[in-house]
Design an enzyme around this catalytic site. Structure first.
Site, PDB file in Angstrom:
ATOM      1  CB  CYS A 125      -0.832   0.041   1.084  1.00  0.00           C
ATOM      2  SG  CYS A 125      -2.232  -1.322   1.069  1.00  0.00           S
ATOM      3  CE  LYS A 166      -5.448   4.863   2.370  1.00  0.00           C
ATOM      4  NZ  LYS A 166      -4.571   5.635   2.682  1.00  0.00           N
ATOM      5  CG  HIS A 210      -6.639   1.333   1.334  1.00  0.00           C
ATOM      6  ND1 HIS A 210      -5.693   1.582   0.409  1.00  0.00           N
ATOM      7  CD2 HIS A 210      -6.086   1.009   2.492  1.00  0.00           C
ATOM      8  CE1 HIS A 210      -4.443   1.454   0.960  1.00  0.00           C
ATOM      9  NE2 HIS A 210      -4.711   0.717   2.112  1.00  0.00           N
ATOM     10  CG  PHE A 225      -0.740  -5.790   4.668  1.00  0.00           C
ATOM     11  CD1 PHE A 225      -1.071  -4.750   5.702  1.00  0.00           C
ATOM     12  CD2 PHE A 225      -1.915  -6.675   4.021  1.00  0.00           C
ATOM     13  CE1 PHE A 225      -2.514  -4.778   6.020  1.00  0.00           C
ATOM     14  CE2 PHE A 225      -3.474  -6.466   4.679  1.00  0.00           C
ATOM     15  CZ  PHE A 225      -3.623  -5.498   5.616  1.00  0.00           C
TER      16      PHE A 225
END
Length: 426
Positions: A173, A345, A350, A409
């Site tokens: 991300c 967002k 997202h 992540f």
């Protein structure tokens, strides 16, 4: 960012394909109005899933100038990237045919590549999963392009005639931030003169929804899709999946000034760090993000007090919003309590690897208009998130330097500082 040779990198063209409207103008209208583009998933029947909402792009590839062969060849995310790059190039005013193609490059970020194309083609060749031994003859001729995300950068390079450094950056991300930061570094070090840089993702497919359902990262607030994304709100319970693309034309500041180009912002500082901690978990103290912010500020030669606005990652998960709030306090000190912070967002969802570039676009446009976009759906204060998150309504605000951050992540933490060139000394 300026290197040993003094090259400073600026944004002179912006293209955006986002939920709520295609084009930078429509994108900014949505943000400044505080409207949300989240809705029940329409691409497939979402009823078997825990989270059934997303922020989808109303995208007509043919209407937006792609030919039948391009549409047949490219996955949806690649189509986003090409359409968005063309907008950025037109906005920049650069005549790409007059540039040295070997000094013109492309960097595109993506977290999940051609997810929608691969999902669709598997259903086709397996007859919706009924065949164990699939029949490859039913697949699109260019299935290999779906398999390798590098095809995204190649498509953009072909579209603009770039023959210089051409790369895909995939860091989860933070891909959208990292791709633009890497492109700026190529110009700074003298490896390129012009870069077309940004990110794209189109992940709204059953496999993606199922994966995020499994770890309960996305919101189950299906009865109210418009208000499902609630960053920093005390009732937040997960993020809303999105899709889209943002692409920029980057060039050296002196060159842009010589040709009288409109400069949106200088990429004054950029840094990325890893927490080396957990695939999806975050330390509550925000130490790694704070370090990325500190290094980006140092590179920009700006004090924390110079930041006028923070475009937050603000995913709307409990741990992210706490982690990020702690990082702002750790890196900016007392100034964290007085600088406005917001998460777009809340309005566009997202879009995984694409969102970092979409947030750079929002930051540059905030500087352009001296308006801070709001955090939509923020009604219930969270005592652990006690900064100025600009709830519900956009705010007129002098924005000469903006901090945009991302968290991904794998432990990736990235920060970028955009500034007006006259705010910094060479």
């Amino acid at each position: 960012m300026s290197g040993r040779n003094g090259r400073r990198v600026v944004i002179t063209g912006i293209g955006v394909t986002a939920p709520g409207g295609v084009g930078a103008k429509n994108f900014w209208s949505l943000l400044s109005d505080g409207r949300t583009a989240t809705r029940r998933i329409s691409f497939f029947d979402p009823s078997p899933f825990r989270s059934q909402v997303a922020a989808e792009v109303d995208f007509d590839a043919e209407l937006l100038g792609l030919g039948a062969q391009e549409i047949r060849r490219m996955d949806r995310a690649a189509q986003f990237a090409v359409v968005t790059a063309r907008e950025a190039v037109a906005d920049s005013g650069l005549e790409f045919t007059s540039l040295d193609p070997h000094r013109t490059g492309v960097t595109i970020g993506s977290a999940v590549g051609a997810t929608m194309g691969l999902d669709q083609e598997y259903r086709t060749v397996s007859d919706s999963g009924r065949l164990d031994l699939v029949d490859h003859e039913y697949a699109v001729p260019h299935l290999y392009n779906y398999l390798v995300p590098s095809s995204f950068a190649a498509e953009v390079a072909w579209s603009v005639g770039a023959e210089g450094p051409t790369t895909v950056v995939s860091t989860g991300c933070t891909s959208g931030l990292d791709a633009v930061g890497y492109a700026a570094e190529l110009i700074r070090e003298g490896s390129a003169d012009v870069m077309v840089a940004g990110a794209t993702d189109a992940p709204i497919s059953p496999i993606t929804v199922a994966c995020f359902d499994a770890i309960k990262a996305t919101t189950p607030r299906n009865d109210d899709p418009e208000h499902a994304s609630r960053p920093f709100d005390g009732t937040r319970n997960g993020f809303v999946l999105g899709e889209g693309s943002a692409v920029f034309v980057l060039e050296e500041l002196d060159s842009a000034r010589r040709r009288g180009a409109h400069v949106y912002a200088e990429i004054a500082g950029y840094a990325t760090r890893s927490n080396a901690f957990h695939m999806t978990g975050l330390r509550p103290d925000g130490r790694e993000m704070a370090e990325a912010i500190r290094v980006a500020l140092d590179e920009a030669r700006l004090a924390p007090e110079a930041i006028d606005y923070i475009n937050a990652h603000g995913s709307g998960t409990k741990q992210n919003d706490r982690h990020e709030t702690a990082a702002f306090k750790r890196s900016l000190g007392e100034h964290a309590y007085s600088v406005p912070v917001s998460s777009i967002k809340s309005m566009v969802g997202h879009s995984l690897g694409a969102i970092g570039s979409i947030e750079i676009a929002a930051s540059a446009l905030a500087m352009e208009h001296h308006v801070v976009p709001p955090t939509a759906n923020l009604h219930t204060p969270d005592p652990e998130c006690d900064l100025d998150y600009v709830p519900l309504t956009a705010r007129d605000w002098r924005t000469d330097a903006v901090l945009s951050v991302g968290s991904g992540f794998g432990g990736f933490q990235s920060a970028m500082v955009l500034a007006r060139p006259d705010r910094r000394t060479a």
